[in-house]
Design a protein around this motif. Structure first.
Motif, PDB file in Angstrom:
ATOM      1  N   GLN A  40      37.019  35.267  49.054  1.00 32.75           N
ATOM      2  CA  GLN A  40      37.489  35.125  50.433  1.00 32.75           C
ATOM      3  C   GLN A  40      37.630  36.488  51.103  1.00 32.75           C
ATOM      4  O   GLN A  40      37.285  36.648  52.280  1.00 32.75           O
ATOM      5  CB  GLN A  40      38.823  34.366  50.469  1.00 32.75           C
ATOM      6  N   ASN A  41      38.127  37.475  50.353  1.00 30.02           N
ATOM      7  CA  ASN A  41      38.241  38.835  50.906  1.00 30.02           C
ATOM      8  C   ASN A  41      36.869  39.419  51.235  1.00 30.02           C
ATOM      9  O   ASN A  41      36.688  40.059  52.263  1.00 30.02           O
ATOM     10  CB  ASN A  41      38.977  39.758  49.928  1.00 30.02           C
ATOM     11  N   GLU A  53      30.451  25.608  45.526  1.00 32.23           N
ATOM     12  CA  GLU A  53      31.713  25.727  46.269  1.00 32.23           C
ATOM     13  C   GLU A  53      32.902  26.080  45.372  1.00 32.23           C
ATOM     14  O   GLU A  53      33.837  26.706  45.819  1.00 32.23           O
ATOM     15  CB  GLU A  53      32.002  24.418  47.020  1.00 32.23           C
ATOM     16  N   LYS A  66      33.232  31.836  45.892  1.00 33.83           N
ATOM     17  CA  LYS A  66      33.658  31.745  47.292  1.00 33.83           C
ATOM     18  C   LYS A  66      35.095  31.269  47.447  1.00 33.83           C
ATOM     19  O   LYS A  66      35.742  31.592  48.430  1.00 33.83           O
ATOM     20  CB  LYS A  66      32.730  30.818  48.081  1.00 33.83           C
ATOM     21  N   THR A  67      35.602  30.514  46.509  1.00 32.04           N
ATOM     22  CA  THR A  67      36.960  29.978  46.628  1.00 32.04           C
ATOM     23  C   THR A  67      38.020  30.891  46.040  1.00 32.04           C
ATOM     24  O   THR A  67      39.202  30.664  46.260  1.00 32.04           O
ATOM     25  CB  THR A  67      37.055  28.598  45.954  1.00 32.04           C
ATOM     26  N   THR A  68      37.625  31.924  45.317  1.00 32.85           N
ATOM     27  CA  THR A  68      38.603  32.854  44.751  1.00 32.85           C
ATOM     28  C   THR A  68      39.106  33.795  45.837  1.00 32.85           C
ATOM     29  O   THR A  68      38.511  33.916  46.911  1.00 32.85           O
ATOM     30  CB  THR A  68      37.979  33.680  43.609  1.00 32.85           C
ATOM     31  N   ALA A  69      40.202  34.474  45.552  1.00 34.46           N
ATOM     32  CA  ALA A  69      40.777  35.427  46.506  1.00 34.46           C
ATOM     33  C   ALA A  69      39.798  36.575  46.771  1.00 34.46           C
ATOM     34  O   ALA A  69      39.631  37.015  47.914  1.00 34.46           O
ATOM     35  CB  ALA A  69      42.098  35.967  45.983  1.00 34.46           C
ATOM     36  N   ILE A  97      34.098  37.729  51.940  1.00 32.43           N
ATOM     37  CA  ILE A  97      33.549  37.027  53.095  1.00 32.43           C
ATOM     38  C   ILE A  97      34.213  37.504  54.387  1.00 32.43           C
ATOM     39  O   ILE A  97      33.547  37.715  55.402  1.00 32.43           O
ATOM     40  CB  ILE A  97      33.696  35.499  52.906  1.00 32.43           C
ATOM     41  N   ALA A  98      35.528  37.727  54.362  1.00 38.69           N
ATOM     42  CA  ALA A  98      36.236  38.235  55.542  1.00 38.69           C
ATOM     43  C   ALA A  98      35.771  39.647  55.901  1.00 38.69           C
ATOM     44  O   ALA A  98      35.577  39.965  57.079  1.00 38.69           O
ATOM     45  CB  ALA A  98      37.738  38.217  55.297  1.00 38.69           C
TER      46      ALA A  98
END
Length: 92
Positions: A42-43, A32, A36-39, A45-46
């Motif tokens: 997140q981009n 975690e 997955k927690t970096t910008a 995953i989006a």
């Protein structure tokens, strides 16, 4: 992938789905506090989620079109099947 699906190249599409699944498993297996927690994570995953929705919509359209064509073909199959042979039979 959506473009390939619209071209109806299902073999290539399925290969890309397999590749995408392997990537998603790799991302999910990360700890975690990692990517997955970096910008950027997140981009990514989006972007994947957005593309998944587009692909699901394209698959639904393809399924609906195929289902409609099948229903139309079956509708004409049952018309006049009992009478065609009788009209062509000269002995009756």
């Amino acid at each position: 992938m959506a473009k390939i699906l619209l071209k109806q190249d299902l073999e290539l599409f399925l290969e890309l789905v397999d590749q995408r699944e392997r990537i998603q498993v790799t991302i999910t297996a990360l700890p975690e506090d990692d990517f997955k927690t970096t910008a950027a994570g997140q981009n990514l995953i989006a972007t994947i989620s957005s593309q998944n929705k587009t692909i699901v919509d394209a698959l639904q359209r393809l399924y609906n079109n195929s289902k409609h064509r099948s229903q139309v073909a079956r509708a004409y199959d049952s018309l006049g099947t009992g009478y065609t042979g009788v009209r062509m039979d000269r002995e009756s």
